[in-house]
Design a protein around this motif. Structure first.
Motif, PDB file in Angstrom:
ATOM      1  N   SER A   1      50.945  42.822  21.946  1.00  0.00           N
ATOM      2  CA  SER A   1      49.658  43.352  22.383  1.00  0.00           C
ATOM      3  C   SER A   1      48.658  43.268  21.229  1.00  0.00           C
TER       4      SER A   1
ATOM      5  N   LYS B   1      45.934  36.890  22.772  1.00  0.00           N
ATOM      6  CA  LYS B   1      46.238  36.059  23.942  1.00  0.00           C
ATOM      7  C   LYS B   1      45.046  35.950  24.894  1.00  0.00           C
TER       8      LYS B   1
ATOM      9  N   THR C   1      41.945  36.662  24.318  1.00  0.00           N
ATOM     10  CA  THR C   1      40.817  36.010  23.644  1.00  0.00           C
ATOM     11  C   THR C   1      40.988  34.494  23.700  1.00  0.00           C
TER      12      THR C   1
END
Ligand SMILES: Nc1ncnc2c1ncn2[C@@H]1O[C@H](COP(=O)(O)OP(=O)(O)OP(=O)(O)O)[C@@H](O)[C@H]1O
Ligand SMILES: [Mg+2]
Lengths: 229, 175
Positions: free
Chosen positions: A43, A47, A49
Motif C-alpha cells: 500500500s 501502483k 499513480t
C-alpha cells in the motif's frame, strides 16, 4: 531508453511527486496487446499513480509514456481525453456507476458520450451485459443490485467501447473471493476475446493469478518479474 | 492421504474389482498421482488380512486385479471412524523461507529481492492452478482452490514480512 519492441503501451523512468512524497521514482512498464499484467506491491508504493499516469489521467513530472507509437506528453489535453474515451476502459474498486441511470444506461453511457444513438448504444450494452451474465439486471438501478453484480456491470461498461487497454484498479477489492474470482474470470475472458491489454492493479495473489505476468512496485520503483529468473 | 481408508470408502457403495477400484480412485482423487497397481494390491491384501474387506468373487483369467472385493462390517466401522476423526492442522512452524530471509539480512543481502523472486515463483504455480480451475469441472475447482488458498497464505505472510523487513533486519543484527 525507448519503448520495448511490439509493446502497445509502455513507460520509461516515470517520476511523480506529490509535495515531498515521491509517488513514482523511476518506474518502468510495458504491455502487449492481449496481455494481462498485474501490478502488485505494498500500500502506498505507487501502483495507482502508475496506472493514472499510464492512462493519461495524471501527468508525470518526468519520463515518457508511449501508446501505440505516440508519446502521451506530446498530446494536448483534448487529444488525451479523446484517446481515453476511444481506446481505454476503466474499472475501479467501487462507486463507479451513475446511481440515477439504469444498469443498461450505465453500460451504454461511454457509447452515448462518443455520440452513439440511444437504441444502438443500449443494444451493444446488452450484449456485453450478457457476456458478464448481468443482462437480467438491465432495467435496475445500481442501488438495487449486489456488489458483485454492480462490479460486473462496471466491467461491461469498461469494455463496451472495445478498448485496446483496460485499466483495472483493485476491481475485486470490495468483493468476496467467489464473486471476485468470477469477475476476474469474466473480465479476462472478455479482454482476451477482444485482444485488449489489461493493466490490473491488485494486492491479492489469487486475483494476480489471472494475469500473464506481474510487475512489483516498491517505493515508486517498478520491478518486472519476467526478466528476473 | 490414507489410501486404505479411501479405497475402503469407495467399497461402501458396493463390491468392486481391483481394476475398478483403481479407476474410481484415480478419477476422483488421483488427478496428479494415479495409483500404481502395486499400491492397490498391497493395500487390499492388508485390508484383507485385517478383516476390513473380503473377497467376493474372482473373475476368470486370474490375477489380483480380477478379484472382487467387498467391505465388511468392521470395514464400515473403520471408515466411519476415519471420517469422524479430524485431521491434525499443520503447525507450519518451520519455514525455509523465514530462514532464508534471516540469513539474507544477516549477510547483508537484499531480502526484498529474495521475497520478490519467491512471490513470482508462487504466482507461477498459482497461474497454472487457476488455468486448470478455469477449464476443469467442480471437482477440479475445489482441488485447485485448496492449493490456491494455501499458496495465497504463503504470499500473505510474504507481504507482511516484506513490509517489516527493516524491523526484522534490526532485530536479527542486534540479536
Ligand atoms: N493526489 C495525491 N495527493 C497527494 N499525495 C498522493 C496523491 N496520490 C497519491 N499520493 C501519495 O503517493 C504515494 C503513492 O500512492 P498510490 O495511490 O499510488 O499508492 P498505491 O500503491 O496505489 O496504494 P494502495 O495499495 O493503498 O492503493 C502515497 O504515499 C500517497 O500518499
Ligand atoms: Mg491504489
Amino acid at each position: 531508453m525507448s519503448a520495448p519492441a511490439g509493446s502497445l503501451l509502455s513507460a520509461q523512468d516515470l517520476r511523480k511527486a506529490y509535495g515531498p512524497t515521491a509517488a513514482l521514482d523511476g518506474a518502468h512498464f510495458s504491455i502487449h496487446a492481449g496481455e494481462v499484467v498485474a501490478v502488485m506491491g505494498p500500500s502506498g508504493s505507487g501502483k495507482s499513480t502508475l496506472l493514472h499516469c499510464l492512462a493519461g489521467i495524471v501527468p508525470p513530472d518526468a519520463g515518457t509514456i508511449t501508446y501505440n507509437g505516440r508519446e502521451l506528453s506530446g498530446m494536448s489535453d483534448a487529444e488525451r481525453s479523446a484517446l481515453r474515451r476511444s481506446d481505454f476502459g476503466f474499472v475501479f474498486q467501487f462507486g463507479q456507476l451513475v446511481p440515477e441511470l439504469s444498469c443498461v444506461e450505465n453500460v451504454a453511457l461511454p457509447l452515448r458520450l462518443n455520440g452513439a444513438k440511444r437504441k444502438e448504444a443500449e443494444r451493444t450494452a446488452l450484449t456485453w451485459m450478457e457476456r458478464l451474465e448481468v443482462d437480467d439486471l438491465a432495467k435496475k438501478r445500481p442501488g438495487e443490485v449486489s456488489g458483485g453484480q454492480g462490479q460486473r456491470v462496471a466491467v461491461a461498461r469498461s469494455l463496451v467501447t472495445g478498448p485496446r487497454v483496460l485499466f483495472a484498479d483493485e476491481p475485486t477489492g470490495a468483493l468476496d473471493s467467489l464473486n471476485g474470482e468470477r469477475v476476474m474470470q469474466l473480465l479476462t475472458d472478455a479482454a482476451r476475446s477482444t485482444n485488449a491489454a489489461v493493466v490490473l492493479v491488485t494486492h491479492e495473489a489469487r486475483v494476480a493469478a489471472y494475469s500473464d505476468r506481474e510487475i512489483v512496485v516498491r517505493d515508486g520503483k517498478s520491478r518486472d518479474m519476467e526478466h528476473v529468473l | 492421504m490414507s489410501i486404505g481408508h479411501t479405497l475402503l470408502g469407495l467399497l461402501e457403495s458396493g463390491p468392486r474389482h481391483g481394476y475398478d477400484l483403481k479407476r474410481a480412485f484415480d478419477e476422483k482423487f488421483g488427478h496428479d498421482k494415479p495409483l500404481h497397481y502395486g499400491q492397490v494390491y498391497s493395500t487390499m491384501s492388508r485390508l484383507l488380512k485385517n478383516g476390513l474387506v473380503e473377497v467376493d468373487g474372482v473373475e476368470a483369467g486370474g490375477g489380483p486385479e480380477r478379484k472382487r472385493y467387498a467391505i465388511t462390517e468392521a470395514g464400515i466401522t473403520d471408515v466411519q471412524q476415519w471420517l469422524a476423526t479430524p485431521e491434525k492442522p499443520e503447525p507450519y512452524l518451520s519455514s525455509t523461507l523465514y530462514t532464508k530471509v534471516v540469513l539474507a539480512l544477516l549477510t547483508g543481502r537484499d531480502a526484498g529481492d529474495l521475497l520478490d523472486t519467491q512471490r513470482s515463483e508462487h504466482l507461477r504455480m498459482m497461474r497454472i492452478l487457476t488455468d486448470r480451475k478455469r477449464k476443469g469441472d467442480l471437482a477440479d475447482q475445489l482441488i485447485c482452490d485448496h492449493a490456491l488458498f494455501h499458496l495465497e497464505a504463503d504470499l500473505r505472510w510474504l507481504e507482511l514480512t516484506a513490509a517489516r523487513l527493516d524491523k526484522l533486519a534490526k532485530a536479527v543484527t542486534e540479536g
